[in-house]
Scaffold this motif. Sequence first.
Motif, PDB file in Angstrom:
ATOM      1  N   ASP A  37       0.825  -1.210   0.000  1.00 28.36           N
ATOM      2  CA  ASP A  37       0.000   0.000   0.000  1.00 28.36           C
ATOM      3  C   ASP A  37       0.861   1.263   0.000  1.00 28.36           C
ATOM      4  OD1 ASP A  37      -2.370  -1.583   0.316  1.00 28.36           O
ATOM      5  OD2 ASP A  37      -1.881  -1.795   2.448  1.00 28.36           O
ATOM      6  N   GLY A  38       0.216   2.388  -0.269  1.00 33.77           N
ATOM      7  CA  GLY A  38       0.846   3.699  -0.103  1.00 33.77           C
ATOM      8  C   GLY A  38       2.151   3.839  -0.849  1.00 33.77           C
ATOM      9  N   ASP A  71      -5.280  -2.528   0.513  1.00 37.35           N
ATOM     10  CA  ASP A  71      -5.967  -2.274  -0.758  1.00 37.35           C
ATOM     11  C   ASP A  71      -6.330  -3.583  -1.449  1.00 37.35           C
ATOM     12  OD1 ASP A  71      -5.849   0.424  -0.401  1.00 37.35           O
ATOM     13  OD2 ASP A  71      -4.171   0.771  -1.777  1.00 37.35           O
ATOM     14  N   SER A  98      -0.945  -0.470   4.784  1.00 35.97           N
ATOM     15  CA  SER A  98      -1.816   0.457   5.511  1.00 35.97           C
ATOM     16  C   SER A  98      -2.650  -0.325   6.517  1.00 35.97           C
ATOM     17  CB  SER A  98      -2.747   1.187   4.540  1.00 35.97           C
ATOM     18  OG  SER A  98      -2.019   2.027   3.676  1.00 35.97           O
ATOM     19  N   SER A  99      -2.805   0.249   7.700  1.00 30.57           N
ATOM     20  CA  SER A  99      -3.616  -0.395   8.728  1.00 30.57           C
ATOM     21  C   SER A  99      -4.879   0.431   8.950  1.00 30.57           C
ATOM     22  CB  SER A  99      -2.842  -0.509  10.043  1.00 30.57           C
ATOM     23  OG  SER A  99      -1.701  -1.314   9.872  1.00 30.57           O
ATOM     24  N   THR A 128      -7.894   2.285  10.749  1.00 32.11           N
ATOM     25  CA  THR A 128      -7.921   2.919  12.068  1.00 32.11           C
ATOM     26  C   THR A 128      -8.928   2.265  13.003  1.00 32.11           C
ATOM     27  OG1 THR A 128      -9.489   4.550  11.191  1.00 32.11           O
ATOM     28  CG2 THR A 128      -7.159   5.145  11.179  1.00 32.11           C
ATOM     29  N   GLY A 164       6.253   2.790   7.277  1.00 34.47           N
ATOM     30  CA  GLY A 164       4.897   2.403   6.931  1.00 34.47           C
ATOM     31  C   GLY A 164       4.501   2.899   5.551  1.00 34.47           C
ATOM     32  N   SER A 165       3.194   2.925   5.304  1.00 30.90           N
ATOM     33  CA  SER A 165       2.688   3.262   3.973  1.00 30.90           C
ATOM     34  C   SER A 165       2.610   4.774   3.730  1.00 30.90           C
ATOM     35  CB  SER A 165       1.308   2.643   3.757  1.00 30.90           C
ATOM     36  OG  SER A 165       0.387   3.138   4.732  1.00 30.90           O
ATOM     37  N   PRO A 175       0.526   7.526   4.060  1.00 30.46           N
ATOM     38  CA  PRO A 175      -0.509   8.044   3.158  1.00 30.46           C
ATOM     39  C   PRO A 175      -0.451   9.554   2.955  1.00 30.46           C
ATOM     40  CG  PRO A 175      -1.450   7.361   5.269  1.00 30.46           C
ATOM     41  CD  PRO A 175      -0.046   6.853   5.241  1.00 30.46           C
ATOM     42  N   GLU A 208       1.805   9.877  -0.091  1.00 28.94           N
ATOM     43  CA  GLU A 208       1.566   8.946  -1.196  1.00 28.94           C
ATOM     44  C   GLU A 208       1.273   9.710  -2.493  1.00 28.94           C
ATOM     45  OE1 GLU A 208      -1.615   5.436  -2.510  1.00 28.94           O
ATOM     46  OE2 GLU A 208      -1.737   6.366  -0.531  1.00 28.94           O
TER      47      GLU A 208
END
Length: 359
Positions: free
Chosen positions: A14-15, A49, A79-80, A82, A288-289, A291, A294
Amino acid sequence: MAARSLRIGLIPGDGIGREVIPAGKKILESLPSSLGLSFSFVDLDAGFDCFKRTGAALPDKTVKTLKEECDGALFGAVSSPTTKVAGYSSPIVAMRKSLGLYANVRPCKTVLSPAFASPTKTPIDLVIVRENTEDLYVKEEKTYPDPSDPTGKAQIAEAIKRISSKASWRIADIAGQIALRRDKMRQASGSGTSHTKQGMVTITHKSNVLSQTDGLFRSTAREALSQPHFNALKIEEQIVDKYYDVIVAPNLYGDLLSDGSAALVGSLGLVPSANVGEGIIIGEPCHGSAPDIEGKGVANPIATIRSVGVMLEFMDLPDAAEVIYKAVDASLAEGKLVTPDLGGTATTQQVTDDIIKRL
């Protein structure tokens, strides 16, 4: 050097994973021909995704291809959500279990650069070797009513912390191997002349409180590292001076230590890792991703590029890994092209191209 052909899985996730994994691929494609290496690639899917599109965060096809076709792989970021999403769980945790990736190896190294100041006065060059399969991450939990509450409303939640001698021996053994290899690479690169202390493994634990679980990890790691081929190493428990080399830890402590160490070298965008198993190695940047950035083309590719190097190390290709590390260090030391996380304005593409030129 005999020619060697390797099949690498590419799992952007992701991201910004979709921006930095292509950078890792370009590095592999740009390695000097004198190394005698050639690569083929297969694109694979995983992540949040992927879950939203297919209902599976880690498709069976991805695992099957990794097991049957790939020598190694690069994994980007996930991505996690929320809030809890029914049916979703981390694909990287599932991948570690399904592929038997028992060690998460995270090098953290300071590079002096005019572009950004090091957060610490003393340069850092250490490796955290995190056990990857057990501890609290077995995710065996339960919640039940508190018997001391007459209303029946209060709850108690418990989680299992599982430590085995098999996993503890295995992770300590690979930590010892890493410490020996680091000394060998230092000598080969010429930096060994200034490396006056012997290679060291620090066993981290909390056996003064958790006498059975951490106690088993401590005693087993001690036994594993007492094998004759580790006689050249210094073995310590906990940290007693300012010299760090290789730290071996249970899953939870390794997770916490590696995140903290990443902050000490300036940015998560610099910190690589590799998930190591018997049949496959998966390089994975520690970030992490992201965002928030991104699609802007400014993600730092260095964690991924260094992860390519760590992956190659565990494929028994230290010369190729060293070429990558030197190119990255030279780029950072010059400091003309750094991404915004390090205070610069360079793009992902510009940093990648600069490192490729230095290969």
